[in-house]
Scaffold this motif. Structure first.
Motif, PDB file in Angstrom:
ATOM      1  N   GLY A  86     -92.449  51.163 -65.631  1.00  0.00           N
ATOM      2  CA  GLY A  86     -93.668  51.386 -64.861  1.00  0.00           C
ATOM      3  C   GLY A  86     -94.063  52.850 -64.823  1.00  0.00           C
ATOM      4  N   ASP A  87     -95.305  53.101 -64.419  1.00  0.00           N
ATOM      5  CA  ASP A  87     -95.836  54.462 -64.389  1.00  0.00           C
ATOM      6  C   ASP A  87     -95.477  55.165 -63.094  1.00  0.00           C
ATOM      7  OD1 ASP A  87     -96.954  54.229 -66.826  1.00  0.00           O
ATOM      8  OD2 ASP A  87     -98.913  53.591 -66.070  1.00  0.00           O
ATOM      9  N   LEU A  88     -95.502  56.465 -63.176  1.00  0.00           N
ATOM     10  CA  LEU A  88     -95.200  57.282 -62.007  1.00  0.00           C
ATOM     11  C   LEU A  88     -95.970  58.584 -62.169  1.00  0.00           C
ATOM     12  CD1 LEU A  88     -91.580  58.131 -60.960  1.00  0.00           C
ATOM     13  CD2 LEU A  88     -92.987  59.870 -61.979  1.00  0.00           C
ATOM     14  N   THR A  89     -96.483  59.124 -61.080  1.00  0.00           N
ATOM     15  CA  THR A  89     -97.185  60.404 -61.132  1.00  0.00           C
ATOM     16  C   THR A  89     -96.460  61.393 -60.238  1.00  0.00           C
ATOM     17  OG1 THR A  89     -99.297  59.297 -61.475  1.00  0.00           O
ATOM     18  CG2 THR A  89     -99.379  61.578 -60.729  1.00  0.00           C
ATOM     19  N   CYS A  90     -96.011  62.505 -60.827  1.00  0.00           N
ATOM     20  CA  CYS A  90     -95.370  63.544 -60.015  1.00  0.00           C
ATOM     21  C   CYS A  90     -96.246  64.795 -59.947  1.00  0.00           C
ATOM     22  CB  CYS A  90     -93.992  63.895 -60.545  1.00  0.00           C
ATOM     23  SG  CYS A  90     -93.995  64.653 -62.167  1.00  0.00           S
ATOM     24  N   ARG A  91     -97.216  64.898 -60.839  1.00  0.00           N
ATOM     25  CA  ARG A  91     -98.247  65.938 -60.783  1.00  0.00           C
ATOM     26  C   ARG A  91     -99.338  65.531 -61.760  1.00  0.00           C
ATOM     27  NH1 ARG A  91     -98.390  69.736 -64.943  1.00  0.00           N
ATOM     28  NH2 ARG A  91     -99.591  71.070 -63.561  1.00  0.00           N
ATOM     29  N   VAL A  92    -100.423  66.274 -61.748  1.00  0.00           N
ATOM     30  CA  VAL A  92    -101.550  65.957 -62.609  1.00  0.00           C
ATOM     31  C   VAL A  92    -101.796  67.152 -63.520  1.00  0.00           C
ATOM     32  CG1 VAL A  92    -104.072  65.916 -62.429  1.00  0.00           C
ATOM     33  CG2 VAL A  92    -102.709  64.209 -61.214  1.00  0.00           C
ATOM     34  N   GLU A  93    -102.129  66.847 -64.770  1.00  0.00           N
ATOM     35  CA  GLU A  93    -102.375  67.910 -65.748  1.00  0.00           C
ATOM     36  C   GLU A  93    -103.803  68.435 -65.565  1.00  0.00           C
ATOM     37  OE1 GLU A  93    -100.612  70.308 -67.785  1.00  0.00           O
ATOM     38  OE2 GLU A  93     -99.447  68.452 -67.620  1.00  0.00           O
ATOM     39  N   THR A  94    -103.934  69.658 -65.130  1.00  0.00           N
ATOM     40  CA  THR A  94    -105.264  70.248 -64.952  1.00  0.00           C
ATOM     41  C   THR A  94    -105.149  71.766 -64.930  1.00  0.00           C
ATOM     42  OG1 THR A  94    -107.173  70.452 -63.468  1.00  0.00           O
ATOM     43  CG2 THR A  94    -105.066  70.052 -62.430  1.00  0.00           C
ATOM     44  N   ASP A  95    -106.238  72.446 -65.313  1.00  0.00           N
ATOM     45  CA  ASP A  95    -106.273  73.904 -65.210  1.00  0.00           C
ATOM     46  C   ASP A  95    -106.943  74.336 -63.918  1.00  0.00           C
ATOM     47  OD1 ASP A  95    -105.058  74.229 -67.673  1.00  0.00           O
ATOM     48  OD2 ASP A  95    -106.970  74.142 -68.747  1.00  0.00           O
ATOM     49  N   ASP A  96    -107.563  73.378 -63.217  1.00  0.00           N
ATOM     50  CA  ASP A  96    -108.279  73.724 -61.993  1.00  0.00           C
ATOM     51  C   ASP A  96    -107.304  73.977 -60.854  1.00  0.00           C
ATOM     52  OD1 ASP A  96    -110.654  73.425 -63.320  1.00  0.00           O
ATOM     53  OD2 ASP A  96    -110.819  71.299 -62.806  1.00  0.00           O
ATOM     54  N   LYS A  97    -107.722  74.848 -59.960  1.00  0.00           N
ATOM     55  CA  LYS A  97    -106.844  75.186 -58.832  1.00  0.00           C
ATOM     56  C   LYS A  97    -107.015  74.148 -57.737  1.00  0.00           C
ATOM     57  CE  LYS A  97    -105.199  79.597 -59.127  1.00  0.00           C
ATOM     58  NZ  LYS A  97    -104.918  80.831 -58.374  1.00  0.00           N
ATOM     59  N   ILE A  98    -106.258  73.066 -57.904  1.00  0.00           N
ATOM     60  CA  ILE A  98    -106.347  71.944 -56.978  1.00  0.00           C
ATOM     61  C   ILE A  98    -104.930  71.391 -56.804  1.00  0.00           C
ATOM     62  CG2 ILE A  98    -106.904  70.371 -58.890  1.00  0.00           C
ATOM     63  CD1 ILE A  98    -108.737  68.873 -57.004  1.00  0.00           C
ATOM     64  N   VAL A  99    -104.549  71.110 -55.556  1.00  0.00           N
ATOM     65  CA  VAL A  99    -103.220  70.548 -55.282  1.00  0.00           C
ATOM     66  C   VAL A  99    -103.342  69.433 -54.251  1.00  0.00           C
ATOM     67  CG1 VAL A  99    -101.881  72.633 -55.777  1.00  0.00           C
ATOM     68  CG2 VAL A  99    -102.737  72.254 -53.462  1.00  0.00           C
ATOM     69  N   ALA A 100    -102.416  68.481 -54.322  1.00  0.00           N
ATOM     70  CA  ALA A 100    -102.366  67.430 -53.308  1.00  0.00           C
ATOM     71  C   ALA A 100    -101.231  67.731 -52.348  1.00  0.00           C
ATOM     72  CB  ALA A 100    -102.164  66.067 -53.955  1.00  0.00           C
ATOM     73  N   LEU A 101    -101.551  67.628 -51.061  1.00  0.00           N
ATOM     74  CA  LEU A 101    -100.554  67.843 -50.019  1.00  0.00           C
ATOM     75  C   LEU A 101    -100.142  66.474 -49.488  1.00  0.00           C
ATOM     76  CD1 LEU A 101     -99.154  69.955 -48.262  1.00  0.00           C
ATOM     77  CD2 LEU A 101    -101.162  69.957 -46.780  1.00  0.00           C
ATOM     78  N   THR A 102     -98.843  66.205 -49.453  1.00  0.00           N
ATOM     79  CA  THR A 102     -98.382  64.897 -48.963  1.00  0.00           C
ATOM     80  C   THR A 102     -97.321  65.091 -47.885  1.00  0.00           C
ATOM     81  OG1 THR A 102     -96.569  64.587 -50.566  1.00  0.00           O
ATOM     82  CG2 THR A 102     -98.764  63.934 -51.280  1.00  0.00           C
ATOM     83  N   PHE A 103     -97.384  64.192 -46.887  1.00  0.00           N
ATOM     84  CA  PHE A 103     -96.422  64.210 -45.785  1.00  0.00           C
ATOM     85  C   PHE A 103     -95.655  62.900 -45.798  1.00  0.00           C
ATOM     86  CE2 PHE A 103    -100.081  66.759 -44.186  1.00  0.00           C
ATOM     87  CZ  PHE A 103     -99.436  67.973 -44.083  1.00  0.00           C
ATOM     88  N   ASP A 104     -94.353  62.969 -45.734  1.00  0.00           N
ATOM     89  CA  ASP A 104     -93.541  61.755 -45.746  1.00  0.00           C
ATOM     90  C   ASP A 104     -93.000  61.416 -44.366  1.00  0.00           C
ATOM     91  OD1 ASP A 104     -93.902  61.470 -48.424  1.00  0.00           O
ATOM     92  OD2 ASP A 104     -91.769  61.320 -48.903  1.00  0.00           O
TER      93      ASP A 104
END
Ligand SMILES: [Zn+2]
Length: 241
Positions: free
Chosen positions: A36-54
């Motif tokens: 199965g697929d999994l995303t640990c980061r996204v490939e991009t040159d733009d200055k964008i980040v995801a903030l996650t709280f567990d």
């Protein structure tokens, strides 16, 4: 010949041990999964980040975090535990009302290795029902402790969920001072990163105190702070496929 057998047996045991150690590391590796697929980061040159709280929600954690996110105009994704969600549905509604996103973090937050398919299914589905009950249609899932081998990913796929891990996790044990904790995170962030922070429980004071510093430093470095879904959309529009 007897000696050869002993050597052969030794090599066999070493191979089995290596396999077990390998599977154990693989089950925890945030950017690797067998099925199965999994995303640990996204490939991009733009200055964008995801903030996650567990973990959580807890009323105290949510009350502390939401005003800070608002102050820095940041959107975040909260991966919630079914047991906590059942106790505190109002806290989850507040998160949604503030414009943030929820995700499924299983019902009882156990290490998801070596359990039955029915166990995983129950963990995912009961939490999914609780999320829908507070008004979330999220299809995001995060495995507790980042643990996943074969059974869990198969059930995640069946449930139509996307597995989201991280490339920058907090290290509160190594960095108990909020300023150090914040700096350690921000220094590892790059465009497309998914940041994992644990701010919900009483013992997580470092994370809560560090949160304004993290947001201020990310802003200083020119980052936009978005939900995981926004980050994923960004990837599909930016990539040439
Ligand atoms: Zn967790």
């Amino acid at each position: 010949m007897g000696r050869k057998l002993v050597v052969g047996g030794g090599v066999g045991i070493v191979a089995v041990l290596a396999l077990l150690v390998g599977l154990n590391s693989l089950s925890k590796a945030p950017c690797l999964q067998l099925i199965g697929d999994l995303t640990c980061r996204v490939e991009t040159d733009d200055k964008i980040v995801a903030l996650t709280f567990d973990d959580g929600p807890t009323p105290q954690g949510v009350a502390a975090i939401l005003p800070i996110l608002d102050r820095y105009d940041a959107r975040a994704t909260f991966f919630l535990i079914g047991e906590d969600l059942k106790r505190h549905p109002q806290a989850a509604r507040q998160i949604l009302a503030a414009g943030h996103e929820l995700g499924n973090h299983t019902y009882s937050h156990q290490r998801n290795v070596g359990r039955s398919r029915a166990f995983y299914r129950g963990e995912l589905d009961s939490t999914g029902q609780l999320l829908r009950a507070v008004g979330s249609d999220s299809d995001l899932f995060r495995p507790p402790y980042g643990r996943k081998l074969a059974g869990l990913p198969l059930e995640v796929e069946r449930a139509g969920l996307k597995t989201i891990t991280w490339d920058v996790a907090d290290r509160a044990e190594e960095f108990p001072e909020p300023a150090d904790y914040a700096r350690d995170i921000v220094e590892r962030v790059r465009p497309g990163s998914i940041i994992l922070i644990h701010p919900m429980y009483r013992g997580n004071a470092t994370a809560r105190e560090a949160l304004p510093m993290i947001l201020a430093q990310l802003r200083d470095r020119g980052y936009d702070i978005v939900t995981v879904s926004e980050l994923l959309n960004h990837q599909s529009s930016a990539s040439p496929q």
